[in-house]
Write a protein that holds these residues in place. Structure first.
Motif, PDB file in Angstrom:
ATOM      1  N   VAL A 102       5.548  37.838  34.265  1.00  0.00           N
ATOM      2  CA  VAL A 102       4.811  36.714  33.690  1.00  0.00           C
ATOM      3  C   VAL A 102       4.065  37.221  32.464  1.00  0.00           C
ATOM      4  CG1 VAL A 102       2.998  34.988  34.072  1.00  0.00           C
ATOM      5  CG2 VAL A 102       4.545  35.620  35.949  1.00  0.00           C
ATOM      6  N   MET A 103       4.144  36.474  31.366  1.00  0.00           N
ATOM      7  CA  MET A 103       3.455  36.843  30.130  1.00  0.00           C
ATOM      8  C   MET A 103       2.773  35.617  29.537  1.00  0.00           C
ATOM      9  SD  MET A 103       6.551  38.540  30.426  1.00  0.00           S
ATOM     10  CE  MET A 103       7.713  38.227  29.124  1.00  0.00           C
ATOM     11  N   VAL A 104       1.672  35.842  28.836  1.00  0.00           N
ATOM     12  CA  VAL A 104       0.981  34.759  28.131  1.00  0.00           C
ATOM     13  C   VAL A 104       0.639  35.253  26.730  1.00  0.00           C
ATOM     14  CG1 VAL A 104      -1.008  33.221  28.087  1.00  0.00           C
ATOM     15  CG2 VAL A 104       0.061  33.800  30.272  1.00  0.00           C
ATOM     16  N   TYR A 105       0.920  34.409  25.737  1.00  0.00           N
ATOM     17  CA  TYR A 105       0.684  34.722  24.331  1.00  0.00           C
ATOM     18  C   TYR A 105      -0.234  33.668  23.703  1.00  0.00           C
ATOM     19  CZ  TYR A 105       4.933  37.727  24.422  1.00  0.00           C
ATOM     20  OH  TYR A 105       5.882  38.685  24.694  1.00  0.00           O
ATOM     21  N   LEU A 106      -0.868  34.036  22.610  1.00  0.00           N
ATOM     22  CA  LEU A 106      -1.614  33.107  21.769  1.00  0.00           C
ATOM     23  C   LEU A 106      -1.099  33.189  20.341  1.00  0.00           C
ATOM     24  CD1 LEU A 106      -5.365  33.602  22.811  1.00  0.00           C
ATOM     25  CD2 LEU A 106      -3.964  31.561  23.224  1.00  0.00           C
ATOM     26  N   SER A 107      -1.164  32.049  19.639  1.00  0.00           N
ATOM     27  CA  SER A 107      -0.833  32.006  18.219  1.00  0.00           C
ATOM     28  C   SER A 107      -1.868  31.150  17.511  1.00  0.00           C
ATOM     29  CB  SER A 107       0.563  31.406  18.014  1.00  0.00           C
ATOM     30  OG  SER A 107       0.889  31.333  16.641  1.00  0.00           O
ATOM     31  N   LYS A 108      -2.561  31.722  16.531  1.00  0.00           N
ATOM     32  CA  LYS A 108      -3.575  30.965  15.796  1.00  0.00           C
ATOM     33  C   LYS A 108      -2.896  30.032  14.801  1.00  0.00           C
ATOM     34  CE  LYS A 108      -8.175  31.399  13.842  1.00  0.00           C
ATOM     35  NZ  LYS A 108      -8.087  30.092  13.175  1.00  0.00           N
ATOM     36  N   ASP A 116       4.278  24.362  14.828  1.00  0.00           N
ATOM     37  CA  ASP A 116       5.660  24.488  15.289  1.00  0.00           C
ATOM     38  C   ASP A 116       5.953  25.837  15.927  1.00  0.00           C
ATOM     39  OD1 ASP A 116       5.682  26.179  13.104  1.00  0.00           O
ATOM     40  OD2 ASP A 116       7.189  25.061  11.977  1.00  0.00           O
ATOM     41  N   GLY A 117       4.942  26.679  16.075  1.00  0.00           N
ATOM     42  CA  GLY A 117       5.142  27.973  16.723  1.00  0.00           C
ATOM     43  C   GLY A 117       5.680  29.057  15.819  1.00  0.00           C
ATOM     44  N   SER A 118       5.704  28.816  14.505  1.00  0.00           N
ATOM     45  CA  SER A 118       6.254  29.809  13.587  1.00  0.00           C
ATOM     46  C   SER A 118       5.239  30.872  13.176  1.00  0.00           C
ATOM     47  CB  SER A 118       6.793  29.112  12.326  1.00  0.00           C
ATOM     48  OG  SER A 118       5.764  28.401  11.651  1.00  0.00           O
ATOM     49  N   THR A 119       3.961  30.676  13.504  1.00  0.00           N
ATOM     50  CA  THR A 119       2.945  31.687  13.203  1.00  0.00           C
ATOM     51  C   THR A 119       3.011  32.814  14.236  1.00  0.00           C
ATOM     52  OG1 THR A 119       1.404  30.230  14.377  1.00  0.00           O
ATOM     53  CG2 THR A 119       1.359  30.166  11.972  1.00  0.00           C
ATOM     54  N   PRO A 120       2.467  34.008  13.915  1.00  0.00           N
ATOM     55  CA  PRO A 120       2.602  35.155  14.819  1.00  0.00           C
ATOM     56  C   PRO A 120       1.932  34.927  16.175  1.00  0.00           C
ATOM     57  CG  PRO A 120       1.993  35.875  12.621  1.00  0.00           C
ATOM     58  CD  PRO A 120       1.855  34.385  12.628  1.00  0.00           C
ATOM     59  N   TRP A 121       2.534  35.552  17.200  1.00  0.00           N
ATOM     60  CA  TRP A 121       2.057  35.467  18.580  1.00  0.00           C
ATOM     61  C   TRP A 121       1.578  36.837  19.041  1.00  0.00           C
ATOM     62  CZ3 TRP A 121       2.313  30.799  21.333  1.00  0.00           C
ATOM     63  CH2 TRP A 121       3.093  29.786  20.742  1.00  0.00           C
ATOM     64  N   PHE A 122       0.414  36.887  19.678  1.00  0.00           N
ATOM     65  CA  PHE A 122      -0.044  38.131  20.294  1.00  0.00           C
ATOM     66  C   PHE A 122      -0.214  37.912  21.793  1.00  0.00           C
ATOM     67  CE2 PHE A 122      -3.766  35.880  18.734  1.00  0.00           C
ATOM     68  CZ  PHE A 122      -4.738  36.024  19.719  1.00  0.00           C
ATOM     69  N   LYS A 123       0.156  38.942  22.541  1.00  0.00           N
ATOM     70  CA  LYS A 123       0.167  38.844  24.008  1.00  0.00           C
ATOM     71  C   LYS A 123      -1.224  39.122  24.561  1.00  0.00           C
ATOM     72  CE  LYS A 123       3.699  40.744  26.201  1.00  0.00           C
ATOM     73  NZ  LYS A 123       4.522  41.863  26.786  1.00  0.00           N
ATOM     74  N   ILE A 124      -1.700  38.259  25.473  1.00  0.00           N
ATOM     75  CA  ILE A 124      -3.015  38.458  26.079  1.00  0.00           C
ATOM     76  C   ILE A 124      -2.939  38.721  27.587  1.00  0.00           C
ATOM     77  CG2 ILE A 124      -4.208  37.124  24.310  1.00  0.00           C
ATOM     78  CD1 ILE A 124      -4.378  34.810  26.373  1.00  0.00           C
ATOM     79  N   PHE A 125      -1.738  38.632  28.160  1.00  0.00           N
ATOM     80  CA  PHE A 125      -1.608  38.874  29.601  1.00  0.00           C
ATOM     81  C   PHE A 125      -0.170  39.229  29.907  1.00  0.00           C
ATOM     82  CE2 PHE A 125      -0.320  37.445  33.809  1.00  0.00           C
ATOM     83  CZ  PHE A 125      -1.258  38.057  34.626  1.00  0.00           C
ATOM     84  N   VAL A 232      -0.225  44.219  25.393  1.00  0.00           N
ATOM     85  CA  VAL A 232      -1.284  43.217  25.542  1.00  0.00           C
ATOM     86  C   VAL A 232      -2.437  43.553  24.606  1.00  0.00           C
ATOM     87  CG1 VAL A 232      -3.015  42.305  27.138  1.00  0.00           C
ATOM     88  CG2 VAL A 232      -0.663  42.644  27.902  1.00  0.00           C
ATOM     89  N   TYR A 233      -2.935  42.538  23.904  1.00  0.00           N
ATOM     90  CA  TYR A 233      -4.126  42.715  23.083  1.00  0.00           C
ATOM     91  C   TYR A 233      -5.342  42.774  24.017  1.00  0.00           C
ATOM     92  CZ  TYR A 233      -7.980  41.774  19.889  1.00  0.00           C
ATOM     93  OH  TYR A 233      -9.148  41.863  19.200  1.00  0.00           O
ATOM     94  N   THR A 234      -6.080  43.854  23.929  1.00  0.00           N
ATOM     95  CA  THR A 234      -7.198  44.058  24.858  1.00  0.00           C
ATOM     96  C   THR A 234      -8.547  43.853  24.217  1.00  0.00           C
ATOM     97  OG1 THR A 234      -7.128  46.437  24.397  1.00  0.00           O
ATOM     98  CG2 THR A 234      -5.881  45.635  26.296  1.00  0.00           C
ATOM     99  N   GLY A 235      -8.597  43.513  22.930  1.00  0.00           N
ATOM    100  CA  GLY A 235      -9.877  43.255  22.282  1.00  0.00           C
ATOM    101  C   GLY A 235     -10.398  44.466  21.553  1.00  0.00           C
TER     102      GLY A 235
END
Length: 236
Positions: A102-108, A116-125, A232-235
């Protein structure tokens, strides 16, 4: 360790065929947002290509009803079930031996409703495979009535984001194109936070059909598993 017999019964195969699933709901710090901010796919069928646009937010998802407010540093919960609107704990979130991570990403984004989801995604989980127990990330989802908790990084910049929840079913991933991707995108606005804008990856592009976490036989003596995608991005 998961074991598998080639002598699967017809009924077991039928269970596998009908145990597709969808990420459908979102919780924010324990408050149920239901399906308000999810772009719900038209069916519970998986995406099977890592190179098409469907790998971003699934195939032809419907527009979300709105955008959910999410404080930076808060706990959000993505919720998955096999059928639309069925939140019963009597049924597994994803069944039929559909084991996987299972993975979760964010995109600003500028506007979560229009992005449309074309901006970069970073993984948070991410949650992969524990060889000692034979437990997969989506086994945890099944144990928790379809739910997976995760934390929004406290230092990321406020604004609109897409949140991409994903599990990969690996029961047929021993052959190219056999991995099944179950994906939904949620529209959120992150409040508070800091100024961090983590580097990201692109979908499609982040995964390859030959990645060891995508082309993998999970039915043998699996000792380890490599989760696809970036760390995963950890901050800060």
């Amino acid at each position: 360790m998961k074991t598998f017999s080639l002598a699967l019964t017809v009924s077991a195969l039928a269970t596998m065929a009908f145990s597709h699933a969808t990420f459908q709901q979102l919780w924010v710090d324990g408050e149920d947002q239901e399906g308000i901010c999810v772009r719900l796919p038209p069916s519970n069928s998986p995406v099977t290509s890592v190179t098409g646009q469907s790998i971003v937010c699934n195939a032809n998802p419907s527009p979300a009803q709105g955008i959910c407010d999410v404080p930076a540093g808060s706990t959000v919960t993505v919720e998955m079930h096999q059928q639309p609107g069925d939140r019963s704990c009597a049924n597994e979130g994803i069944g039929g031996n559909h084991f996987g991570p299972v993975m979760v990403y964010l995109s600003k984004v500028d506007d979560a409703a229009a992005a449309d989801g074309s901006t970069p995604w970073f993984k948070i989980f991410e949650s992969g495979y524990d060889a000692a127990t034979g437990k997969w990330g989506n086994d945890v989802i099944n144990e928790e009535c379809g739910k997976q908790d995760l934390m929004i990084p406290s230092d990321i910049a406020p604004g609109d984001y897409l949140l991409r929840a994903e599990t990969i079913a690996l029961h047929a991933a021993g052959q190219r194109g056999g991995a099944q991707f179950y994906i939904s995108c949620y529209q959120i606005t992150i409040t508070g936070g800091g100024s961090a804008t983590p580097e990201g990856v692109s979908f499609p592009g982040a995964y390859s059909v030959n990645d060891p976490g995508i082309l993998v036989n999970i039915w043998g003596n699996l000792q380890s598993y490599t989760i696809p995608g970036p760390p995963v991005y950890t901050g800060a």
